[in-house]
Design an enzyme around this catalytic site. Structure first.
Site, short mmCIF file in Angstrom:
data_model
loop_
_atom_site.label_atom_id
_atom_site.label_comp_id
_atom_site.label_asym_id
_atom_site.label_seq_id
_atom_site.Cartn_x
_atom_site.Cartn_y
_atom_site.Cartn_z
N TYR A 49 -1.51 -0.89 10.81
CA TYR A 49 -1.56 -1.17 9.28
C TYR A 49 -0.37 -0.88 8.55
O TYR A 49 0.28 -1.27 7.72
CB TYR A 49 -2.85 -0.31 8.66
N SER A 102 0.90 -1.21 -0.01
CA SER A 102 -0.05 0.00 0.00
C SER A 102 0.92 1.28 0.01
O SER A 102 2.01 1.39 0.48
CB SER A 102 -0.96 -0.12 1.29
P1 NDP Z 1 -11.31 -6.03 0.05
O1 NDP Z 1 -11.76 -6.03 1.33
O2 NDP Z 1 -12.29 -6.00 -0.96
O3 NDP Z 1 -10.51 -7.39 -0.18
C1 NDP Z 1 -9.89 -8.16 0.93
C2 NDP Z 1 -9.69 -9.43 0.73
O4 NDP Z 1 -8.98 -10.12 1.68
C3 NDP Z 1 -11.26 -10.43 0.69
O5 NDP Z 1 -11.08 -11.08 -0.64
C4 NDP Z 1 -11.11 -11.08 1.90
O6 NDP Z 1 -11.76 -12.28 1.67
C5 NDP Z 1 -9.65 -11.41 2.04
N1 NDP Z 1 -9.08 -11.93 3.21
C6 NDP Z 1 -9.24 -11.05 4.43
N2 NDP Z 1 -8.90 -11.73 5.56
C7 NDP Z 1 -8.66 -13.09 5.03
C8 NDP Z 1 -8.16 -14.33 5.70
N3 NDP Z 1 -8.04 -14.41 6.89
N4 NDP Z 1 -7.90 -15.33 4.88
C9 NDP Z 1 -8.15 -15.06 3.56
N5 NDP Z 1 -8.61 -14.00 2.81
C10 NDP Z 1 -8.79 -13.13 3.73
O7 NDP Z 1 -10.16 -4.93 0.03
P2 NDP Z 1 -9.20 -4.69 -1.19
O8 NDP Z 1 -9.29 -5.34 -2.41
O9 NDP Z 1 -8.73 -3.27 -1.27
O10 NDP Z 1 -7.76 -5.14 -0.56
C11 NDP Z 1 -6.64 -6.32 -1.14
C12 NDP Z 1 -5.48 -5.62 -0.60
O11 NDP Z 1 -5.07 -4.12 -1.12
C13 NDP Z 1 -5.39 -5.56 0.75
O12 NDP Z 1 -4.04 -6.02 1.05
C14 NDP Z 1 -5.22 -4.25 1.04
O13 NDP Z 1 -4.53 -3.78 2.31
C15 NDP Z 1 -4.34 -3.54 -0.16
N6 NDP Z 1 -4.72 -2.23 -0.54
C16 NDP Z 1 -6.19 -1.71 -0.85
C17 NDP Z 1 -6.34 -0.15 -0.99
C18 NDP Z 1 -7.55 0.34 -1.06
O14 NDP Z 1 -7.78 1.47 -1.12
N7 NDP Z 1 -8.60 -0.55 -1.36
C19 NDP Z 1 -4.93 0.74 -1.03
C20 NDP Z 1 -3.79 0.19 -0.66
C21 NDP Z 1 -3.68 -1.33 -0.59
P3 NDP Z 1 -12.49 -13.12 2.61
O15 NDP Z 1 -13.32 -11.96 3.55
O16 NDP Z 1 -13.58 -13.75 1.79
O17 NDP Z 1 -11.72 -13.87 3.47
#
Ligand code: NDP
Length: 254
Positions: free
Chosen positions: A164, A151
């Site tokens: 974070y 990020s």
């Molecule tokens: P989302 O919340 O849409 O996606 C997060 C994903 O992580 C979901 O698919 C969730 O699936 C999965 N997840 C969470 N906990 C677990 C777990 N214990 N085991 C397996 N899977 C898990 O957010 P984003 O798509 O935005 O996030 C994706 C990445 O991008 C993250 O690492 C985030 O930090 C990073 N990011 C996002 C930004 C933004 O502004 N959106 C900016 C910078 C970085 P489920 O709940 O089904 O397990």
């Protein structure tokens, strides 16, 4: 002349594939020709996505796993290799963001961020590495990839974002160390550092979007597909080209 390569005959595993950036990335890699293992906890969503990929002529496998468990992470990798026979691309996308004032923050929230964003990524990478190294010899592209979604918060710290920030700085640092360790074996490690992207992330805890807009003002957010495009750019480049790091911010985010 464009030299980007298709991902036919390769296998990708994407964590966090049930929503946001992971989902968009899985769709994109499948469209590039990879067979894709979809990993997250919400199985119903994964199965729908797998079905969509298959209907589009691709190949996908839904794997329900909580990657903060080392055993479930190892099983997810093992199932991928058992089903598809190899592993060429790991995209570590799964993450949680639970920001806010530190005194009020439940310790459980901090633990969750460390357990998913750092431990989960660590478990997945450790389990995948032997298979990735082994895949190079028979890879049509002679190279394999690990792409870690860190990020902008992995480069710049901010008030109320401490843990974070800590997890994402760690991801950025570990990716660079692994890059140096494995690049001579044709395993490329890359880190992507997105800014605000319209996904479910800000909804992981109340008030986070308000905190963000207080800092940056109104921002036209990136789309998950914009980050999937960066992943695709990294993994479709020919063997000689290693894209080590990409920062992608919304134009409005200073
Ligand atoms: P989302 O919340 O849409 O996606 C997060 C994903 O992580 C979901 O698919 C969730 O699936 C999965 N997840 C969470 N906990 C677990 C777990 N214990 N085991 C397996 N899977 C898990 O957010 P984003 O798509 O935005 O996030 C994706 C990445 O991008 C993250 O690492 C985030 O930090 C990073 N990011 C996002 C930004 C933004 O502004 N959106 C900016 C910078 C970085 P489920 O709940 O089904 O397990």
């Amino acid at each position: 002349m464009s030299s980007f390569e298709k991902l036919d005959k390769t296998v990708a595993l994407v964590t966090g594939a049930s929503s946001g950036i992971g989902r968009a990335t899985a769709l994109r890699l499948a469209a590039e020709g990879a067979s894709v293992a979809l990993v997250a906890r919400r199985e119903d969503r994964l199965e729908k996505l797998a079905q969509q990929i298959q209907e589009d002529g691709g190949s996908a496998l839904s794997i329900k796993a909580d990657i903060s468990s080392a055993r479930e992470a190892e099983d997810a990798v093992a199932r991928t290799v058992a089903e598809f026979g190899r592993l060429d691309t790991l995209v570590n996308t799964a993450g949680v963001m639970l920001n806010g004032p530190s005194i009020e923050a439940p310790l459980e929230e901090w633990d969750r961020m460390v357990n998913v964003n750092l431990r989960g990524l660590m478990y997945m990478t450790k389990a995948a590495l032997p298979h990735l190294v082994a895949a190079v010899a028979t890879s049509p592209r002679k190279v394999v990839d690990v792409v870690n979604i860190s990020s902008v918060a992995g480069r710049f710290a901010a008030a109320q974002v401490a843990i974070y920030n800590a997890t994402k700085f760690a991801v950025t640092a570990a990716t660079e160390a692994w890059r140096q360790e494995f690049t001579k074996q044709s395993v490329r490690f890359s880190v992507i550092e997105p800014g605000a992207t319209a996904t479910e992330l800000f909804g992981h805890k109340e008030g986070q979007w308000e905190g963000f807009t207080a800092m940056f003002g109104e921002v036209e957010q990136l789309h998950a597909e914009d980050i999937a495009e960066a992943v695709s750019f990294i993994v479709t480049n020919p063997r000689r080209v290693a894209i080590n790091e990409i920062v992608v911010r919304p134009t409005d985010q200073s």
